[in-house]
Design a protein around this motif. Structure first.
Motif, PDB file in Angstrom:
ATOM      1  N   LEU A  47      32.373 -48.367   0.753  1.00 59.75           N
ATOM      2  CA  LEU A  47      33.190 -49.145   1.696  1.00 59.75           C
ATOM      3  C   LEU A  47      34.121 -48.237   2.470  1.00 59.75           C
ATOM      4  CD1 LEU A  47      34.377 -52.262  -0.345  1.00 59.75           C
ATOM      5  CD2 LEU A  47      32.867 -52.265   1.639  1.00 59.75           C
ATOM      6  N   LEU A  48      34.794 -47.335   1.763  1.00 57.29           N
ATOM      7  CA  LEU A  48      35.750 -46.424   2.385  1.00 57.29           C
ATOM      8  C   LEU A  48      36.116 -45.337   1.396  1.00 57.29           C
ATOM      9  CD1 LEU A  48      38.573 -47.382   0.906  1.00 57.29           C
ATOM     10  CD2 LEU A  48      38.486 -49.188   2.615  1.00 57.29           C
ATOM     11  N   LYS A  49      36.718 -44.270   1.929  1.00 58.86           N
ATOM     12  CA  LYS A  49      37.165 -43.181   1.063  1.00 58.86           C
ATOM     13  C   LYS A  49      38.408 -42.534   1.633  1.00 58.86           C
ATOM     14  CE  LYS A  49      34.237 -39.617   3.168  1.00 58.86           C
ATOM     15  NZ  LYS A  49      33.106 -38.665   2.943  1.00 58.86           N
ATOM     16  N   VAL A  57      43.335 -46.183   5.102  1.00 58.47           N
ATOM     17  CA  VAL A  57      41.938 -45.899   5.399  1.00 58.47           C
ATOM     18  C   VAL A  57      41.223 -47.194   5.747  1.00 58.47           C
ATOM     19  CG1 VAL A  57      39.789 -44.939   4.509  1.00 58.47           C
ATOM     20  CG2 VAL A  57      41.981 -43.993   3.759  1.00 58.47           C
ATOM     21  N   LYS A  58      40.522 -47.179   6.848  1.00 60.70           N
ATOM     22  CA  LYS A  58      39.738 -48.350   7.251  1.00 60.70           C
ATOM     23  C   LYS A  58      38.280 -48.111   6.927  1.00 60.70           C
ATOM     24  CE  LYS A  58      42.963 -49.717  10.892  1.00 60.70           C
ATOM     25  NZ  LYS A  58      43.527 -50.831  10.114  1.00 60.70           N
ATOM     26  N   ILE A  60      34.213 -50.265   6.191  1.00 59.82           N
ATOM     27  CA  ILE A  60      33.274 -51.189   6.800  1.00 59.82           C
ATOM     28  C   ILE A  60      33.602 -52.631   6.424  1.00 59.82           C
ATOM     29  CG2 ILE A  60      31.438 -49.460   6.837  1.00 59.82           C
ATOM     30  CD1 ILE A  60      30.218 -50.894   4.399  1.00 59.82           C
ATOM     31  N   ASN A  61      33.057 -53.554   7.177  1.00 60.26           N
ATOM     32  CA  ASN A  61      33.176 -54.993   6.887  1.00 60.26           C
ATOM     33  C   ASN A  61      34.618 -55.484   6.868  1.00 60.26           C
ATOM     34  OD1 ASN A  61      30.405 -54.831   6.568  1.00 60.26           O
ATOM     35  ND2 ASN A  61      30.487 -54.818   4.335  1.00 60.26           N
ATOM     36  N   GLY A  62      35.517 -54.798   7.597  1.00 59.96           N
ATOM     37  CA  GLY A  62      36.892 -55.257   7.714  1.00 59.96           C
ATOM     38  C   GLY A  62      37.807 -54.892   6.558  1.00 59.96           C
ATOM     39  N   PHE A  63      37.331 -54.104   5.612  1.00 59.77           N
ATOM     40  CA  PHE A  63      38.146 -53.695   4.476  1.00 59.77           C
ATOM     41  C   PHE A  63      39.000 -52.482   4.815  1.00 59.77           C
ATOM     42  CE2 PHE A  63      36.922 -56.335   0.955  1.00 59.77           C
ATOM     43  CZ  PHE A  63      35.665 -56.813   1.293  1.00 59.77           C
ATOM     44  N   GLU A  64      40.139 -52.391   4.173  1.00 59.93           N
ATOM     45  CA  GLU A  64      40.971 -51.207   4.266  1.00 59.93           C
ATOM     46  C   GLU A  64      41.702 -50.983   2.945  1.00 59.93           C
ATOM     47  OE1 GLU A  64      43.421 -52.157   7.677  1.00 59.93           O
ATOM     48  OE2 GLU A  64      45.098 -52.660   6.354  1.00 59.93           O
ATOM     49  N   SER A  70      53.073 -42.310  -4.755  1.00 58.78           N
ATOM     50  CA  SER A  70      54.193 -42.612  -5.651  1.00 58.78           C
ATOM     51  C   SER A  70      53.831 -43.711  -6.651  1.00 58.78           C
ATOM     52  CB  SER A  70      55.418 -43.040  -4.844  1.00 58.78           C
ATOM     53  OG  SER A  70      55.132 -44.204  -4.094  1.00 58.78           O
ATOM     54  N   GLU A  71      52.918 -44.577  -6.261  1.00 58.85           N
ATOM     55  CA  GLU A  71      52.496 -45.666  -7.134  1.00 58.85           C
ATOM     56  C   GLU A  71      51.141 -45.385  -7.788  1.00 58.85           C
ATOM     57  OE1 GLU A  71      54.620 -49.015  -4.232  1.00 58.85           O
ATOM     58  OE2 GLU A  71      52.553 -49.299  -4.887  1.00 58.85           O
ATOM     59  N   THR A  72      50.564 -44.258  -7.501  1.00 61.55           N
ATOM     60  CA  THR A  72      49.197 -43.893  -7.947  1.00 61.55           C
ATOM     61  C   THR A  72      48.254 -45.071  -7.781  1.00 61.55           C
ATOM     62  OG1 THR A  72      49.668 -44.396 -10.293  1.00 61.55           O
ATOM     63  CG2 THR A  72      50.029 -42.132  -9.553  1.00 61.55           C
ATOM     64  N   SER A  73      48.279 -45.637  -6.575  1.00 63.54           N
ATOM     65  CA  SER A  73      47.452 -46.812  -6.322  1.00 63.54           C
ATOM     66  C   SER A  73      46.583 -46.616  -5.084  1.00 63.54           C
ATOM     67  CB  SER A  73      48.327 -48.055  -6.139  1.00 63.54           C
ATOM     68  OG  SER A  73      49.069 -47.984  -4.935  1.00 63.54           O
ATOM     69  N   PHE A  74      45.540 -47.398  -5.029  1.00 61.63           N
ATOM     70  CA  PHE A  74      44.598 -47.377  -3.898  1.00 61.63           C
ATOM     71  C   PHE A  74      43.990 -48.775  -3.826  1.00 61.63           C
ATOM     72  CE2 PHE A  74      42.483 -45.297  -0.579  1.00 61.63           C
ATOM     73  CZ  PHE A  74      41.108 -45.414  -0.660  1.00 61.63           C
ATOM     74  N   HIS A  75      44.823 -49.755  -3.494  1.00 67.87           N
ATOM     75  CA  HIS A  75      44.385 -51.152  -3.475  1.00 67.87           C
ATOM     76  C   HIS A  75      43.546 -51.447  -2.235  1.00 67.87           C
ATOM     77  CE1 HIS A  75      47.002 -51.400  -6.780  1.00 67.87           C
ATOM     78  NE2 HIS A  75      48.120 -51.767  -6.157  1.00 67.87           N
ATOM     79  N   LEU A  76      42.567 -52.289  -2.415  1.00 70.29           N
ATOM     80  CA  LEU A  76      41.640 -52.674  -1.342  1.00 70.29           C
ATOM     81  C   LEU A  76      42.033 -54.046  -0.804  1.00 70.29           C
ATOM     82  CD1 LEU A  76      38.871 -51.939   0.075  1.00 70.29           C
ATOM     83  CD2 LEU A  76      37.812 -53.401  -1.664  1.00 70.29           C
ATOM     84  N   THR A  77      42.095 -54.176   0.512  1.00 71.04           N
ATOM     85  CA  THR A  77      42.459 -55.454   1.116  1.00 71.04           C
ATOM     86  C   THR A  77      41.522 -55.809   2.256  1.00 71.04           C
ATOM     87  OG1 THR A  77      44.004 -54.418   2.664  1.00 71.04           O
ATOM     88  CG2 THR A  77      44.912 -55.169   0.564  1.00 71.04           C
ATOM     89  N   LYS A  78      41.469 -57.123   2.517  1.00 71.50           N
ATOM     90  CA  LYS A  78      40.773 -57.648   3.683  1.00 71.50           C
ATOM     91  C   LYS A  78      41.527 -58.901   4.093  1.00 71.50           C
ATOM     92  CE  LYS A  78      36.332 -59.163   5.513  1.00 71.50           C
ATOM     93  NZ  LYS A  78      34.869 -59.306   5.301  1.00 71.50           N
TER      94      LYS A  78
END
Lengths: 114, 115
Positions: A47-49, A57-58, A60-64, A70-78
């Motif tokens: 989807l993304l990297k 990061v944007k 495919i299919n409208g996901f980012e 600082s939060e050690t996070s990489f949450h996926l949203t749409k």
């Protein structure tokens, strides 16, 4: 050592609602971060990297996804879920400058209700 | 452009047997990685091949072995099958000099059941 935690094995949303899939990672060096989607009886599709540079990061299919060190996070949203988004989603981390061997989370199943 | 293909799609073996799974890389890709995905789990990295040489290995015993051929197709061999080897085996190819962090293109997988 690196690891990935995906919060929630299942996430249920209504069609048109916001999708938020959570991913937290641990890594001793700057990470590369990935989100993959897997539809039933299929392989994984990227989807993304995030590697370096812009933290939002944007894909495919409208996901980012946003890399928050600082939060050690990489949450996926749409912003708006579609029925076709129903699938299994995997977050993965690999260590830049290291072995690059990726570690995947256990996955989150996204369920979209009409 | 042909994507990554894997064969067979499904396979049933008994404990102690040996199995060979095959993967054809996407055209132009010289790196192939193999993953094991147990039911309800994320994929686990088995090993990677770059230009016919093993280029990295995950935490799997030596009975898991592989080959990459001059045309960059690949095989995964598993000896002395155990019940816990039952899983979906995924192959992924990538372009470039190392392939380790580049975009990987996954095949549909081979589902192995060990009885």
């Amino acid at each position: 050592a690196q690891s990935v935690t995906q919060l929630g094995s299942h996430v249920s949303v209504s069609e048109g609602a916001l999708v938020l899939l959570r991913c937290n990672y641990s890594s001793s060096v700057p990470p590369y971060l990935f989100w993959y989607v897997q539809y039933p009886n299929q392989g994984l599709q990227l989807l993304l990297k995030y590697t370096t540079g812009a933290t939002l990061v944007k894909g495919i299919n409208g996901f980012e996804a946003e890399f928050k060190k600082s939060e050690t996070s990489f949450h996926l949203t749409k912003p708006s879920a579609h029925m076709s988004d129903a699938a299994e989603y995997f977050c993965a981390v690999s260590e830049s400058g290291g072995s690059y061997i990726p570690t995947f989370g256990r996955g989150t199943s996204l369920i979209v209700h009409p | 452009e042909t994507g990554v293909t894997q064969s067979p799609t499904h396979l049933i073996k008994t404990r102690g047997q040996q199995v060979t799974l095959r993967c054809s890389s996407q055209s132009g890709h010289n790196t192939v990685s193999w993953y094991q995905q147990a039911l309800g789990q994320g994929p686990q990295f088995i090993f990677q091949y770059y230009r016919e040489e093993e280029n990295g290995r995950g935490n799997f015993p030596p009975r898991f072995s592989g080959l990459q051929f001059p045309n960059y197709s690949s095989e995964l061999n598993v000896n002395a099958l155990e019940l816990d080897d039952s899983a979906l085996y995924l192959c992924a190819s990538s372009p470039g000099t190392s392939g380790r962090w580049e975009t990987q293109y996954f095949g549909p997988g081979t589902r192995l059941l060990v009885l």
